[in-house]
Design a protein around this motif. Structure first.
Motif, PDB file in Angstrom:
ATOM      1  N   LYS A   1      -2.472  -0.255  -4.095  1.00  0.00           N
ATOM      2  CA  LYS A   1      -2.712  -1.154  -3.263  1.00  0.00           C
ATOM      3  C   LYS A   1      -2.857  -2.378  -4.098  1.00  0.00           C
ATOM      4  O   LYS A   1      -3.451  -2.847  -5.181  1.00  0.00           O
ATOM      5  CB  LYS A   1      -4.133  -1.127  -2.482  1.00  0.00           C
ATOM      6  CG  LYS A   1      -4.264  -2.242  -1.532  1.00  0.00           C
ATOM      7  CD  LYS A   1      -5.607  -1.886  -0.719  1.00  0.00           C
ATOM      8  CE  LYS A   1      -5.842  -3.117   0.574  1.00  0.00           C
ATOM      9  NZ  LYS A   1      -7.020  -2.731   1.380  1.00  0.00           N
TER      10      LYS A   1
ATOM     11  N   SER B   1       1.194   9.800   0.955  1.00  0.00           N
ATOM     12  CA  SER B   1       1.045  11.100   1.907  1.00  0.00           C
ATOM     13  C   SER B   1       1.955  11.564   2.677  1.00  0.00           C
ATOM     14  O   SER B   1       2.031  12.276   3.702  1.00  0.00           O
ATOM     15  CB  SER B   1       0.076  10.356   2.974  1.00  0.00           C
ATOM     16  OG  SER B   1       0.365   9.547   3.607  1.00  0.00           O
TER      17      SER B   1
ATOM     18  N   ASP C   1      -2.722   7.762  -7.125  1.00  0.00           N
ATOM     19  CA  ASP C   1      -3.114   7.904  -5.704  1.00  0.00           C
ATOM     20  C   ASP C   1      -3.385   6.408  -5.363  1.00  0.00           C
ATOM     21  O   ASP C   1      -3.956   5.734  -5.814  1.00  0.00           O
ATOM     22  CB  ASP C   1      -3.886   9.026  -5.244  1.00  0.00           C
ATOM     23  CG  ASP C   1      -3.997   9.142  -3.839  1.00  0.00           C
ATOM     24  OD1 ASP C   1      -3.025   8.809  -3.028  1.00  0.00           O
ATOM     25  OD2 ASP C   1      -4.859   9.645  -3.388  1.00  0.00           O
ATOM     26  N   TYR C   2      -2.890   6.390  -3.959  1.00  0.00           N
ATOM     27  CA  TYR C   2      -3.442   4.866  -3.367  1.00  0.00           C
ATOM     28  C   TYR C   2      -3.091   3.605  -4.110  1.00  0.00           C
ATOM     29  O   TYR C   2      -4.251   3.089  -4.673  1.00  0.00           O
ATOM     30  CB  TYR C   2      -4.936   4.972  -2.922  1.00  0.00           C
ATOM     31  CG  TYR C   2      -5.089   4.467  -1.536  1.00  0.00           C
ATOM     32  CD1 TYR C   2      -5.113   5.350  -0.440  1.00  0.00           C
ATOM     33  CD2 TYR C   2      -5.124   3.089  -1.420  1.00  0.00           C
ATOM     34  CE1 TYR C   2      -5.410   4.831   0.641  1.00  0.00           C
ATOM     35  CE2 TYR C   2      -5.252   2.538   0.054  1.00  0.00           C
ATOM     36  CZ  TYR C   2      -5.423   3.419   1.026  1.00  0.00           C
ATOM     37  OH  TYR C   2      -5.640   3.140   2.528  1.00  0.00           O
TER      38      TYR C   2
ATOM     39  N   ASN D   1      -6.099   3.310   7.317  1.00  0.00           N
ATOM     40  CA  ASN D   1      -4.903   3.822   7.143  1.00  0.00           C
ATOM     41  C   ASN D   1      -4.383   4.989   7.758  1.00  0.00           C
ATOM     42  O   ASN D   1      -5.113   6.101   7.534  1.00  0.00           O
ATOM     43  CB  ASN D   1      -4.644   3.926   5.496  1.00  0.00           C
ATOM     44  CG  ASN D   1      -3.112   4.280   5.339  1.00  0.00           C
ATOM     45  OD1 ASN D   1      -2.345   4.009   5.846  1.00  0.00           O
ATOM     46  ND2 ASN D   1      -2.730   4.903   4.072  1.00  0.00           N
TER      47      ASN D   1
ATOM     48  N   ASP E   1     -11.255   4.224   3.878  1.00  0.00           N
ATOM     49  CA  ASP E   1     -10.041   5.171   4.671  1.00  0.00           C
ATOM     50  C   ASP E   1     -10.824   6.493   4.412  1.00  0.00           C
ATOM     51  O   ASP E   1     -11.276   6.950   3.671  1.00  0.00           O
ATOM     52  CB  ASP E   1      -8.884   5.217   3.561  1.00  0.00           C
ATOM     53  CG  ASP E   1      -7.548   5.606   4.315  1.00  0.00           C
ATOM     54  OD1 ASP E   1      -7.687   5.788   5.444  1.00  0.00           O
ATOM     55  OD2 ASP E   1      -6.713   6.110   3.597  1.00  0.00           O
TER      56      ASP E   1
ATOM     57  N   LEU F   1     -12.446   1.933  -0.830  1.00  0.00           N
ATOM     58  CA  LEU F   1     -11.156   2.065  -0.240  1.00  0.00           C
ATOM     59  C   LEU F   1     -11.161   1.997   1.288  1.00  0.00           C
ATOM     60  O   LEU F   1     -10.029   1.738   1.908  1.00  0.00           O
ATOM     61  CB  LEU F   1     -10.822   3.363  -0.643  1.00  0.00           C
ATOM     62  CG  LEU F   1      -9.075   3.784  -0.580  1.00  0.00           C
ATOM     63  CD1 LEU F   1      -8.448   3.027  -1.325  1.00  0.00           C
ATOM     64  CD2 LEU F   1      -9.013   5.208  -1.176  1.00  0.00           C
TER      65      LEU F   1
ATOM     66  N   THR G   1      -6.679  10.658  -1.156  1.00  0.00           N
ATOM     67  CA  THR G   1      -6.084  10.830   0.066  1.00  0.00           C
ATOM     68  C   THR G   1      -5.141  11.927  -0.262  1.00  0.00           C
ATOM     69  O   THR G   1      -4.417  12.159  -1.310  1.00  0.00           O
ATOM     70  CB  THR G   1      -5.324   9.537   0.633  1.00  0.00           C
ATOM     71  OG1 THR G   1      -4.267   9.177  -0.111  1.00  0.00           O
ATOM     72  CG2 THR G   1      -6.280   8.401   0.718  1.00  0.00           C
TER      73      THR G   1
ATOM     74  N   ILE H   1       0.917  -1.111   0.245  1.00  0.00           N
ATOM     75  CA  ILE H   1       0.027  -0.084   0.127  1.00  0.00           C
ATOM     76  C   ILE H   1       1.017   1.296  -0.101  1.00  0.00           C
ATOM     77  O   ILE H   1       1.831   1.321   0.867  1.00  0.00           O
ATOM     78  CB  ILE H   1      -0.968   0.128   1.117  1.00  0.00           C
ATOM     79  CG1 ILE H   1      -2.006  -1.136   1.367  1.00  0.00           C
ATOM     80  CG2 ILE H   1      -1.513   1.334   1.065  1.00  0.00           C
ATOM     81  CD1 ILE H   1      -2.890  -1.043   2.350  1.00  0.00           C
ATOM     82  N   ASP H   2       0.484   2.110  -0.863  1.00  0.00           N
ATOM     83  CA  ASP H   2       1.252   3.365  -0.901  1.00  0.00           C
ATOM     84  C   ASP H   2       0.264   4.656  -1.462  1.00  0.00           C
ATOM     85  O   ASP H   2      -0.199   4.346  -2.496  1.00  0.00           O
ATOM     86  CB  ASP H   2       2.392   3.398  -1.909  1.00  0.00           C
ATOM     87  CG  ASP H   2       3.235   4.620  -1.569  1.00  0.00           C
ATOM     88  OD1 ASP H   2       3.203   5.673  -0.742  1.00  0.00           O
ATOM     89  OD2 ASP H   2       4.608   4.726  -2.023  1.00  0.00           O
ATOM     90  N   ASP H   3      -0.177   5.249  -0.427  1.00  0.00           N
ATOM     91  CA  ASP H   3      -0.854   6.388  -0.703  1.00  0.00           C
ATOM     92  C   ASP H   3      -0.135   7.697  -0.956  1.00  0.00           C
ATOM     93  O   ASP H   3      -0.794   8.872  -1.138  1.00  0.00           O
ATOM     94  CB  ASP H   3      -2.249   6.724   0.160  1.00  0.00           C
ATOM     95  CG  ASP H   3      -1.506   7.323   1.493  1.00  0.00           C
ATOM     96  OD1 ASP H   3      -0.390   7.330   1.763  1.00  0.00           O
ATOM     97  OD2 ASP H   3      -2.346   7.904   2.211  1.00  0.00           O
TER      98      ASP H   3
ATOM     99  N   ASN I   1      -2.152   8.782   6.517  1.00  0.00           N
ATOM    100  CA  ASN I   1      -2.805  10.187   5.907  1.00  0.00           C
ATOM    101  C   ASN I   1      -3.629  10.776   6.776  1.00  0.00           C
ATOM    102  O   ASN I   1      -4.488  11.601   6.564  1.00  0.00           O
ATOM    103  CB  ASN I   1      -3.661   9.950   4.725  1.00  0.00           C
ATOM    104  CG  ASN I   1      -4.452   8.895   4.941  1.00  0.00           C
ATOM    105  OD1 ASN I   1      -5.166   8.597   5.886  1.00  0.00           O
ATOM    106  ND2 ASN I   1      -4.508   7.482   3.680  1.00  0.00           N
TER     107      ASN I   1
END
Length: 593
Positions: free
Chosen positions: A209, A53, A206-207, A344, A224, A222, A81, A49-51, A347
């Protein structure tokens, strides 16, 4: 071809209808010190997971093996996010990849994952959100964003979007059920095609996953709650202002509320919110004044859109600042949301420095475009208001490095008083634009500092029709205070944003962080008939001469700090001289008669 159109707008705009001109940047100074370091041996476990933020311009190296994207919070519109990864036509150092691309759309940025262990799974999914343009440059129809999977050392395309302008992010879900990918070293990557001669053709992701697919509900939502944008300034009018003009004027200068934007991506609607103010690492204020946090119900984005705390207001005590008697200070502000345990947490915290130093500023210090006027004698005037009499000691301006470097063309730095609007000139000084690649403002010192009271205006009067290209911050709007005049009277600027011009009122020594570009790279005489000279402080540079169509005419290495260039074989016209070395890339326009 985009490059030709760009050159035409930059170099021949004086022949078009008189108007304001906003240009895309050709570099990104926030990436100039990119220190992305990868460890190729590290294998990532699920979930991935990388958003984006985190407060960094580069991606997380524990997740990504290779990257040339720009992590930021200023280019997207309504991201799911806080923070996105932006793809453009620049390299990992924020410089144009090639001044003369062979086609109108070429491979540019890459975002490559680390090897991911998916062994033992029967099915997985990759989910992400994407947006074309945002507040940046729209990708053309021939541009594209691509998702690829690695199979037996060959990259296979799994998804693609051609150039499109989008006001919202769209979700993409790719199901992974082939045994060729469900291995202990699966990798995927995003790539874009763009015009690679500048900061063009923006895509935002964005986001991202990647996880095991257990049921269809895994990819539905999502789940979140997150902050969406950076924290705004606490000030009503300015982004920053001098402490001496804020103190004892808190009621008129402070906002009644902090417009914090939060988005619920189909998660629990129960959210706790608080913010804290620190000064010199000491907490001096907490909201709410009673209790740890304030609980609010935030419905889903699909139902209400973004949620704002502006109503009801979040009040800040005016007495908070009265105990501080100093020339300047910085308040560190922390915003926190408390969400469900499955949410998450990356953020859920937001930081902002509220600076009270020696200058007035409408901008936040980062620019997304460049602004100019294409008329000889054109003027711009920026409106500022003092809360007490003071002394104007300097003006700081940020001129981003552009293809058309006009640092040899003077303009009149001008200060006006207020007489029911822009009044008389009270100060004027001939100066030159100083374009920078590191994002630093150049300081123009007032040769004889003078007293000012009430409302005043800072700006310039041009001596040519060349675009001076002041930085334009698109995320903070100050158009009520931005005026221009191309000969038919003063008008409010029609381009939303804020000019990066800051008047300085200070008794302290002012230190400029920019270097005189005229000394670093100089091309003269201009125009030239039979020859011209190049002077640079770094002789270890490569010089390239391009036509207006981006065609390479001549390229050579500098053998000294001062070199002659013969132009007898060049046709009359306008050419671009490029200087390239290990530190940066610069451009000058040369006219051959």
């Amino acid at each position: 071809m985009r490059s030709y159109i760009i050159f035409f707008l930059i170099f021949f705009s004086a022949f078009s209808k008189a108007q304001e001109v906003v240009s895309n940047l050709i570099s990104n100074p926030q990436l100039s010190k990119n220190q992305f370091i990868s460890n190729n041996k590290l294998v990532v476990n699920l979930p991935f997971i990388d958003d984006f933020s985190y407060n960094s311009s580069v991606v997380d190296s524990s997740l990504w093996q290779n990257s040339s994207v720009f992590v930021n919070r200023t280019y997207p519109i309504n991201p799911p996010t806080l923070g996105v990864a932006t793809f453009d036509g620049l390299n990992e150092k924020g410089l144009a990849r090639d001044f003369s691309p062979f086609s109108i759309s070429e491979p540019s940025d890459t975002l490559l994952s680390r090897p991911i262990d998916m062994s033992g799974l029967t099915s997985a999914y990759l989910m992400f959100y994407f947006q074309g343009k945002g507040i940046g440059d729209a990708p053309q129809i021939e541009d594209k964003l691509i998702l690829e999977f690695l199979r037996d050392s060959v990259w296979e395309q799994k998804w693609v979007s051609n150039g499109i302008t989008m006001s919202e992010f769209e979700k993409v879900v790719v199901i992974i059920d082939s045994v060729h990918y469900l291995t202990n070293n699966f990798q995927f990557r995003f790539r874009n095609y763009a015009t690679i001669s500048g900061n063009f053709d923006h895509w935002h992701i964005d986001y991202v996953k990647l996880d095991e697919l257990l049921s269809s509900s895994d990819t539905m939502d999502l789940n979140d709650v997150a902050f969406v944008y950076n924290s705004p300034s606490f000030l009503k009018r300015y982004y920053e202002m001098p402490w001496t003009h804020f103190l004892n004027n808190e009621s008129s200068e402070l906002k009644d509320s902090i417009d914090i934007i939060i988005r619920n991506n189909s998660a629990s609607i129960n959210v706790d919110y608080q913010f804290n103010i620190f000064e010199n690492n000491n907490q001096i204020f907490h909201y709410p004044t009673i209790g740890v946090s304030r609980n609010v119900s935030i419905l889903d984005y699909d139902t209400i859109g973004n949620f704002s705390f502006s109503n009801p207001p979040i009040n800040i005590s005016n007495n908070l600042f009265n105990s501080f008697q100093m020339d300047s200070t910085i308040f560190n502000i922390q915003h926190i949301i408390g969400t469900a345990s499955s949410d998450n947490k990356l953020n859920d915290t937001l930081y902002h420095n509220q600076n009270f130093l020696s200058h007035f500023a409408y901008d936040d210090g980062t620019c997304e475009a460049a602004y100019g006027l294409n008329v000889n004698g054109a003027k711009i005037a920026y409106k500022f208001k003092l809360n007490r009499p003071d002394t104007l000691r300097a003006v700081q301006m940020y001129f981003p490095q552009m293809l058309d470097s006009v640092n040899d063309i003077p303009f009149q730095l001008t200060i006006w008083n207020d007489l029911n609007g822009i009044g008389n000139i009270v100060y004027q000084q001939e100066v030159f634009p100083v374009h920078t690649e590191n994002g630093a403002y150049h300081t123009y010192y007032i040769d004889q500092p003078f007293k000012i009271v009430g409302t005043f205006y800072v700006g310039w009067e041009q001596t040519t029709g060349d675009l001076l290209n002041i930085g334009l911050d698109k995320n903070n709007q100050a158009n009520d205070y931005m005026f221009y005049n191309v000969g038919a009277g003063w008008n409010v600027s029609s381009y939303l944003g804020s000019w990066m011009i800051r008047p300085v009122l200070s008794m302290q020594e002012i230190v400029s962080s920019t270097i005189n570009e005229k000394l670093q790279f100089r091309v003269f005489p201009n125009p030239a008939s039979s020859k011209f000279y190049i002077q640079t402080i770094d002789k270890n540079s490569v010089i390239s001469i391009f036509s207006m169509q981006g065609i390479l005419i001549h390229r050579f290495n500098m053998t000294s700090n001062f070199q002659k260039v013969n132009v007898k074989n060049l046709s009359a016209g306008v050419y671009i001289v490029e200087l390239l070395n290990e530190k940066n890339r610069r451009y000058q326009k040369i006219i051959v008669k």
